[in-house]
Design a protein around this motif. Structure first.
Motif, PDB file in Angstrom:
ATOM      1  N   GLN A  31     -20.018 -14.278 -12.217  1.00  0.00           N
ATOM      2  CA  GLN A  31     -20.861 -14.981 -11.245  1.00  0.00           C
ATOM      3  C   GLN A  31     -20.024 -15.754 -10.226  1.00  0.00           C
ATOM      4  N   ASN A  32     -18.950 -16.383 -10.714  1.00  0.00           N
ATOM      5  CA  ASN A  32     -18.097 -17.168  -9.810  1.00  0.00           C
ATOM      6  C   ASN A  32     -17.395 -16.271  -8.787  1.00  0.00           C
ATOM      7  N   LEU A  33     -16.898 -15.118  -9.248  1.00  0.00           N
ATOM      8  CA  LEU A  33     -16.228 -14.191  -8.330  1.00  0.00           C
ATOM      9  C   LEU A  33     -17.204 -13.631  -7.302  1.00  0.00           C
ATOM     10  N   LEU A  34     -18.403 -13.269  -7.765  1.00  0.00           N
ATOM     11  CA  LEU A  34     -19.418 -12.750  -6.849  1.00  0.00           C
ATOM     12  C   LEU A  34     -19.774 -13.790  -5.781  1.00  0.00           C
ATOM     13  N   LYS A  35     -19.966 -15.010  -6.213  1.00  0.00           N
ATOM     14  CA  LYS A  35     -20.338 -16.074  -5.277  1.00  0.00           C
ATOM     15  C   LYS A  35     -19.218 -16.317  -4.268  1.00  0.00           C
TER      16      LYS A  35
ATOM     17  N   GLY B  96     -25.172 -14.531   3.497  1.00  0.00           N
ATOM     18  CA  GLY B  96     -25.809 -15.645   4.186  1.00  0.00           C
ATOM     19  C   GLY B  96     -27.029 -16.144   3.446  1.00  0.00           C
ATOM     20  N   PHE B  97     -28.133 -16.329   4.174  1.00  0.00           N
ATOM     21  CA  PHE B  97     -29.340 -16.893   3.571  1.00  0.00           C
ATOM     22  C   PHE B  97     -29.963 -15.973   2.523  1.00  0.00           C
ATOM     23  N   GLU B  98     -29.580 -14.699   2.513  1.00  0.00           N
ATOM     24  CA  GLU B  98     -30.129 -13.754   1.538  1.00  0.00           C
ATOM     25  C   GLU B  98     -29.444 -13.857   0.178  1.00  0.00           C
ATOM     26  N   TRP B  99     -28.367 -14.664   0.098  1.00  0.00           N
ATOM     27  CA  TRP B  99     -27.580 -14.695  -1.129  1.00  0.00           C
ATOM     28  C   TRP B  99     -28.370 -15.191  -2.339  1.00  0.00           C
ATOM     29  N   ALA B 100     -29.205 -16.180  -2.183  1.00  0.00           N
ATOM     30  CA  ALA B 100     -29.952 -16.735  -3.316  1.00  0.00           C
ATOM     31  C   ALA B 100     -30.752 -15.652  -4.037  1.00  0.00           C
ATOM     32  N   ALA B 101     -31.445 -14.822  -3.261  1.00  0.00           N
ATOM     33  CA  ALA B 101     -32.232 -13.736  -3.861  1.00  0.00           C
ATOM     34  C   ALA B 101     -31.327 -12.649  -4.414  1.00  0.00           C
TER      35      ALA B 101
ATOM     36  N   LYS C 196     -28.168  -9.555  -8.905  1.00  0.00           N
ATOM     37  CA  LYS C 196     -26.859  -9.239  -9.482  1.00  0.00           C
ATOM     38  C   LYS C 196     -26.720  -9.782 -10.902  1.00  0.00           C
ATOM     39  N   ARG C 197     -27.336 -10.911 -11.185  1.00  0.00           N
ATOM     40  CA  ARG C 197     -27.295 -11.456 -12.544  1.00  0.00           C
ATOM     41  C   ARG C 197     -28.027 -10.555 -13.518  1.00  0.00           C
TER      42      ARG C 197
END
Length: 238
Positions: free
Chosen positions: A73-77, A85-90, A95-96
């Motif tokens: 998760q840390n590497l992906l983030k 951008g703003f689409e990352w939260a979704a 990805k999780r």
């Protein structure tokens, strides 16, 4: 008499289609079964180049430790949040879910044992590949979901080394192609895959399926094919 021959030909054609589908399903199942695809390629277990002393290790999505999940998760983030951008939260939620799927295969990159002894708190993983065996347009493929590397090991030939391994795994398991998705905004990745590794924009990529729709999409689907049927369908299109 003529109608009887036509009927027999149709039955034969249906039988051939069903037999081919069964064979492909068995191929995907067999490719997905091994826990450690590195076992067939021992020379790829270590990467000792350009000042890096690394070891590779296989994993499965349903066998990940809590520590490894957090590292992924840390590497992906770190690598992808800016691109989405703003689409990352979704996208992060998607990805999780993908991360822990039983069909998810991994190859992790770690410092080797000697290097780890020099650091009391080594990074659990410096990078990973997430891939699966699946079908695209009825062609068995290795679909590369993720290639993520820590910034400290980028630009040193590791990415190319890992892609060589992925292509070997795909070919050993009789996949017709390696397929992957790249964000259009990720110009470095696009250049890496297309210019350095000779991947091409696939015929199933939105920009080729329907250019008007493709303009609205923020990604391209790339591929490298290994046989004639895959090339015709995934590169050239109908």
């Amino acid at each position: 008499m003529e109608s009887s021959r036509v009927s027999e030909k149709k039955k034969l054609k249906r039988r051939e289609i069903l037999e081919k589908k069964k064979a492909i399903d068995q191929l995907i199942k067999a490719a997905s079964a091994p826990i450690d695809h590195l076992a067939s390629f021992p020379s790829f277990r270590y990467f000792n180049r350009n000042g890096l002393c690394l070891r590779l290790e296989s994993g499965r999505g349903d066998k990940l430790s809590h520590c490894m999940k957090q590292c992924i998760q840390n590497l992906l983030k770190a690598n992808m949040e800016g691109l989405y951008g703003f689409e990352w939260a979704a996208e992060e939620k998607v990805k999780r879910r993908e991360m822990v799927a039983p069909e998810a295969h991994y190859i992790f990159v770690h410092w080797n044992a000697n290097e780890m002894m020099k650091d009391s708190s080594p990074t659990p993983s410096l990078g990973f590949l997430h891939y699966r065996f699946t079908l695209e347009e009825e062609i068995p493929v290795l679909y590369l979901y993720e290639l993520q590397l820590d910034s400290s090991v980028q630009g040193k030939g590791l990415g190319k080394f890992l892609m060589q391994l992925i292509e070997l795994i795909a070919q050993e398991n009789r996949m017709g192609a390696v397929v992957l998705t790249v964000q259009k905004s990720n110009s470095l990745a696009m250049k890496f895959y297309i210019s350095k590794l000779r991947y091409v924009v696939s015929s199933i990529s939105p920009s080729r399926v329907d250019p008007l729709v493709g303009v609205e999409k923020n990604y391209e689907i790339l591929c490298k094919t290994f046989d004639h049927e895959a090339k015709v369908i995934l590169e050239e299109g109908d």
